[in-house]
Write an enzyme that holds these catalytic residues in place. Sequence first.
Site, short mmCIF file in Angstrom:
data_model
loop_
_atom_site.label_atom_id
_atom_site.label_comp_id
_atom_site.label_asym_id
_atom_site.label_seq_id
_atom_site.Cartn_x
_atom_site.Cartn_y
_atom_site.Cartn_z
N GLY A 1 14.54 -38.85 0.75
CA GLY A 1 14.39 -40.20 0.24
C GLY A 1 13.09 -40.83 0.70
N ARG B 1 12.38 -24.45 -4.31
CA ARG B 1 13.29 -24.14 -3.20
C ARG B 1 13.28 -22.64 -2.91
NH1 ARG B 1 18.89 -27.54 -4.52
NH2 ARG B 1 17.97 -29.63 -4.48
N ARG C 1 20.28 -22.06 -6.79
CA ARG C 1 21.25 -21.60 -7.77
C ARG C 1 20.54 -20.64 -8.74
NH1 ARG C 1 22.12 -26.92 -6.59
NH2 ARG C 1 20.92 -27.75 -8.34
N ASP D 1 23.80 -38.59 -2.22
CA ASP D 1 23.88 -37.67 -3.35
C ASP D 1 24.80 -36.49 -3.13
OD1 ASP D 1 22.01 -39.29 -4.57
OD2 ASP D 1 20.31 -38.01 -4.06
N GLU E 1 0.83 -1.21 0.00
CA GLU E 1 0.00 0.00 0.00
C GLU E 1 0.86 1.26 0.00
OE1 GLU E 1 -2.22 -2.96 2.76
OE2 GLU E 1 -0.19 -2.62 2.00
N THR F 1 19.73 -38.98 1.98
CA THR F 1 19.87 -38.21 0.74
C THR F 1 21.20 -37.48 0.70
OG1 THR F 1 17.47 -37.93 0.54
CG2 THR F 1 18.85 -36.34 -0.63
#
Length: 370
Positions: free
Chosen positions: A304, A186, A209, A202, A54, A198
């Site tokens: 996972g 994300r 990014r 990984d 506003e 996980t």
Amino acid sequence: MMSSDQALMARALELARKGLYSTHPNPRVGCVIVRDGCIVGEGWHVRAGEPHAEVHALRQAGDQARGATAYVTLEPCSHHGRTPPCADALIAAGVARVVVAMQDPNPQVGGNGLLRLMQAGIAVQGGVLEAEARALNVGFIKRMEQGLPFVRVKLAMSLDGRTAMASGESQWITGPAARAAVQRLRARSSVVLTGADTVLADAARLTVRPDELGLDAEQSALAASRAPWRMLVDGRLRVPLDAAFFQAGAAMVATCAAAEARDRYLSQGHELLALPSSSGQVDLQRLLVELALRGANEVLVEAGPRLAGAFARLGLVDEYQLFVAPKLLGSSARPLLELPLARMADAPALKIVEMRAVGDDWRIIAVPAC
């Protein structure tokens, strides 16, 4: 046919969406000021601590705000926080009418802003495109109404419902367009949460990014200016502090381990939350309550099958984002969720609310049916 009020509120919602990646922990809000059928001022809330929508719109409108109509996607605030009340600003500017999409869901303040406007002689109308406004701020609304964040579970799977090979290899099931969509999930979240399995399998970092978001320069810059909190659920503290996850920046760790380990994490810039439950696992419900108390609106779970399945079994999932790749990983590959079911009657029912192609893959958005 859309009425003029609806069309102008639609524009205010379009402005509000500009804050999708930057307003945490505040809601995304847009404002349009109209006089004699012409837009004379527009604004949107960029980030917490800065002027609300506003105020931006009133500054642009100047003297033309007197006698005008203001369209706001959320009830103007009536309390002093880091910025003065927007209801008072609208009154001082002399607007004649205020149209809002929805009332403030905060039970301590909801309705007070509208009441203040009416007491000042300003005509007030509510409920214009309310469903669209609520969809834009589902996390803020749930936190205000239930004391919990909105939980999305993101899963990438093959056509045969597998998420990784038996070895744990999972990079990459989906293509670049789907991965960019996950980056945007994300970026809009308050918290990105994963499990030890996980991170160990990984080398996951769960960072945003900006160059992979697929956004314009303005939105990419806003996303880069506010990183979501990164949360690791690691009941037995299996992930070493030299892992890529911790090297990527400050993180929070939820664990069942003794609180004595806290100083070791704190010395490297991380926070340890000891949240054991009677089952010997991290108490996920308590974790979500804690995150809400810290202002988290939306939590993205990228985990996972074990941890994602635990959220599902406990009924803590508000929305599933399923990215489906045109691949077959075979019967020995890992399942989508660890969700032991004995009877068809026990199968949780989901409602698919959206399904569309994302590059060579498909994205399915589903919510619990009940």
